[in-house]
Scaffold this motif. Structure first.
Motif, PDB file in Angstrom:
ATOM      1  N   SER A   1      31.729  99.840 121.719  1.00  0.00           N
ATOM      2  CA  SER A   1      30.285  99.554 120.844  1.00  0.00           C
ATOM      3  C   SER A   1      29.131 100.848 121.080  1.00  0.00           C
ATOM      4  O   SER A   1      29.290 101.354 122.017  1.00  0.00           O
ATOM      5  CB  SER A   1      29.889  98.163 121.249  1.00  0.00           C
ATOM      6  N   ASN A   2      28.371 100.801 120.059  1.00  0.00           N
ATOM      7  CA  ASN A   2      27.448 101.879 120.063  1.00  0.00           C
ATOM      8  C   ASN A   2      26.119 101.181 119.657  1.00  0.00           C
ATOM      9  O   ASN A   2      26.000 100.081 118.835  1.00  0.00           O
ATOM     10  CB  ASN A   2      27.780 102.745 119.204  1.00  0.00           C
ATOM     11  N   ILE A   3      24.846 102.015 119.966  1.00  0.00           N
ATOM     12  CA  ILE A   3      23.728 101.637 119.214  1.00  0.00           C
ATOM     13  C   ILE A   3      23.110 102.666 118.760  1.00  0.00           C
ATOM     14  O   ILE A   3      23.031 103.911 119.150  1.00  0.00           O
ATOM     15  CB  ILE A   3      22.802 100.903 120.598  1.00  0.00           C
ATOM     16  N   ILE A   4      22.145 102.242 117.639  1.00  0.00           N
ATOM     17  CA  ILE A   4      21.332 103.313 116.849  1.00  0.00           C
ATOM     18  C   ILE A   4      19.914 102.550 117.206  1.00  0.00           C
ATOM     19  O   ILE A   4      19.562 101.654 116.814  1.00  0.00           O
ATOM     20  CB  ILE A   4      21.624 103.404 115.475  1.00  0.00           C
ATOM     21  N   MET A   5      18.916 103.624 117.697  1.00  0.00           N
ATOM     22  CA  MET A   5      17.720 103.109 117.727  1.00  0.00           C
ATOM     23  C   MET A   5      16.711 103.906 116.827  1.00  0.00           C
ATOM     24  O   MET A   5      17.012 105.032 116.672  1.00  0.00           O
ATOM     25  CB  MET A   5      17.058 103.481 119.111  1.00  0.00           C
ATOM     26  N   TYR A   6      15.744 103.093 115.929  1.00  0.00           N
ATOM     27  CA  TYR A   6      14.939 103.628 115.297  1.00  0.00           C
ATOM     28  C   TYR A   6      13.441 103.293 115.456  1.00  0.00           C
ATOM     29  O   TYR A   6      13.092 102.305 116.081  1.00  0.00           O
ATOM     30  CB  TYR A   6      15.437 103.713 113.795  1.00  0.00           C
ATOM     31  N   LYS A   7      12.378 103.831 114.723  1.00  0.00           N
ATOM     32  CA  LYS A   7      11.124 103.548 114.995  1.00  0.00           C
ATOM     33  C   LYS A   7      10.675 102.984 113.292  1.00  0.00           C
ATOM     34  O   LYS A   7      11.267 103.175 112.615  1.00  0.00           O
ATOM     35  CB  LYS A   7      10.179 104.694 115.351  1.00  0.00           C
ATOM     36  N   SER A   8       9.597 102.157 113.438  1.00  0.00           N
ATOM     37  CA  SER A   8       9.109 101.403 112.220  1.00  0.00           C
ATOM     38  C   SER A   8       8.799 102.467 111.020  1.00  0.00           C
ATOM     39  O   SER A   8       9.009 101.840 109.997  1.00  0.00           O
ATOM     40  CB  SER A   8       8.099 100.540 112.451  1.00  0.00           C
ATOM     41  N   ASP A   9       8.464 103.574 111.199  1.00  0.00           N
ATOM     42  CA  ASP A   9       8.114 104.612 110.172  1.00  0.00           C
ATOM     43  C   ASP A   9       9.224 105.701 109.805  1.00  0.00           C
ATOM     44  O   ASP A   9       9.025 106.535 109.382  1.00  0.00           O
ATOM     45  CB  ASP A   9       6.884 105.255 110.682  1.00  0.00           C
ATOM     46  N   ASP A  10      10.205 105.433 110.405  1.00  0.00           N
ATOM     47  CA  ASP A  10      11.611 106.245 110.144  1.00  0.00           C
ATOM     48  C   ASP A  10      11.979 105.921 108.863  1.00  0.00           C
ATOM     49  O   ASP A  10      11.990 104.997 108.207  1.00  0.00           O
ATOM     50  CB  ASP A  10      12.681 106.189 111.188  1.00  0.00           C
ATOM     51  N   ASP A  11      12.676 107.025 108.205  1.00  0.00           N
ATOM     52  CA  ASP A  11      13.080 107.179 107.089  1.00  0.00           C
ATOM     53  C   ASP A  11      14.276 106.202 106.877  1.00  0.00           C
ATOM     54  O   ASP A  11      15.300 106.788 107.429  1.00  0.00           O
ATOM     55  CB  ASP A  11      13.101 108.441 106.434  1.00  0.00           C
ATOM     56  N   LEU A  12      14.514 105.230 106.038  1.00  0.00           N
ATOM     57  CA  LEU A  12      15.839 104.450 106.181  1.00  0.00           C
ATOM     58  C   LEU A  12      16.913 105.315 105.730  1.00  0.00           C
ATOM     59  O   LEU A  12      18.162 104.969 106.130  1.00  0.00           O
ATOM     60  CB  LEU A  12      15.767 103.237 105.231  1.00  0.00           C
TER      61      LEU A  12
END
Length: 347
Positions: free
Chosen positions: A221-232
């Motif tokens: 399994s893997n995880i992607i992390m992002y911030k609220s203002d990141d480009d979808l």
């Protein structure tokens, strides 16, 4: 122009005297004085002159009928139900709501807090902004505490700020969801989590804890992390990178919330994938549209309106000097059509 030079309620020089003292034009002085009046920094008494305003004192006595609500988002998703729940309760106590939206931005949170303090609200219901990151507005929160303004947090809380809170057990909710995917036979799960909000960090921790219960397969399994203002768009490009792998392609994707899951399903459909035939997708929050999209979305509950009602009751109790305690809601798994038992995954 003269910030910090004069004490509260002290008399200020006349405009003519300030023109001479600061070596500026009379017009400049008038504009500055007008702005300070608008910001409630100074006040005039006809025939007596101008004085420095004690805005802390004013706050205690004015506008006792207003409760301020500060949220990270307001226009859609789960927040209208939360606000509706708050209003349902506080209106019975004779209070009106003033609502502010930070767009999950610390600068806008600062502006929202200042505006609420200038309105001299009776109490505050606050959803912390980027709650997993250091907060530059903690001085304002200390101001709220020192001025004894009743305040509570919803959805998250700031370390070191001891307001009562209403939260969801996000970690346990995500753990239950990932266990559901393992039970369906998925061994390659991709988790996508927003990590500038503490809810996302807790949900990611739940993902990890579920994987720790399946150490024989969880390495897949893997995880992607992002911030609220990141480009979808860029976020979905990362997802596509995992789907393009020849080996260890995910068979299930667990999203930070339902809003992201719905947008991801749309992206996957446009990319030629079928949900859940090619990929299972799950969310979190039990958004009101989750049962009606195609396929209907597997998710985890969020109390929403009930949280709002409890927040409304809690803030009214605080205003009326009644004791309150923090509440953590226990989420439940809602299984719908976007997840199903895996059948001979081809990857």
């Amino acid at each position: 122009m003269f910030s910090g030079k004069y004490k509260i309620d002290s008399k200020l020089p006349t405009e003519a005297e300030m023109t001479k003292e600061f070596n500026v034009s009379r017009d400049t002085v008038r504009r500055a004085v007008g702005q300070l009046e608008n910001e409630n920094v100074i006040y005039r008494i006809q025939g007596a002159g101008m004085f420095v305003e004690d805005w802390h004192k004013k706050r205690i006595t004015n506008n006792r009928e207003i409760i301020g609500v500060i949220t990270t988002h307001i226009a859609d998703y789960i927040f209208p139900k939360i606000i509706s729940g708050i209003d349902h309760i506080v209106s019975n106590y004779g209070y009106s709501l003033v609502i502010s939206n930070t767009h999950n931005n610390h600068k806008k949170e600062h502006e929202s807090l200042i505006n609420m303090l200038e309105l001299h609200v009776s109490g505050l219901i606050i959803e912390p902004t980027q709650s997993a990151l250091p907060n530059p507005n903690l001085e304002l929160y200390q101001e709220i505490i020192s001025d004894e303004i009743p305040a509570i947090f919803i959805n998250a809380k700031y370390p070191g700020v001891k307001f009562p809170s209403l939260t969801t057990d996000d970690e346990q909710g995500e753990k239950i969801l990932i266990q559901h995917l393992f039970d369906l036979g998925h061994e390659r799960i991709l988790g996508i989590f927003q990590v500038d909000d503490i809810q996302g960090v807790h949900r990611m921790n739940g993902f990890v804890k579920a994987c720790q219960d399946h150490l024989d397969i969880s390495y897949k399994s893997n995880i992607i992390m992002y911030k609220s203002d990141d480009d979808l768009k860029k976020l979905f490009e990362q997802v596509k990178g995992f789907l393009d792998l020849k080996h260890n392609r995910p068979s299930a994707i667990a999203c930070y919330n339902d809003e992201l899951a719905i947008k991801l399903i749309n992206f996957l459909k446009k990319s030629g994938y079928s949900v859940p035939n090619d990929l299972a997708v799950a969310g979190f929050d039990n958004y009101e549209m989750a049962p009606y999209i195609s396929p209907s979305l597997t998710t985890v509950t969020h109390e929403q309106e009930n949280m709002g009602k409890k927040a409304g009751q809690m803030i009214c109790d605080l205003i009326n000097k009644k004791p309150v305690s923090s509440v953590m809601f226990e989420p439940e798994l809602i299984v719908r059509d976007s997840t199903r038992k895996i059948k001979n995954h081809p990857f």
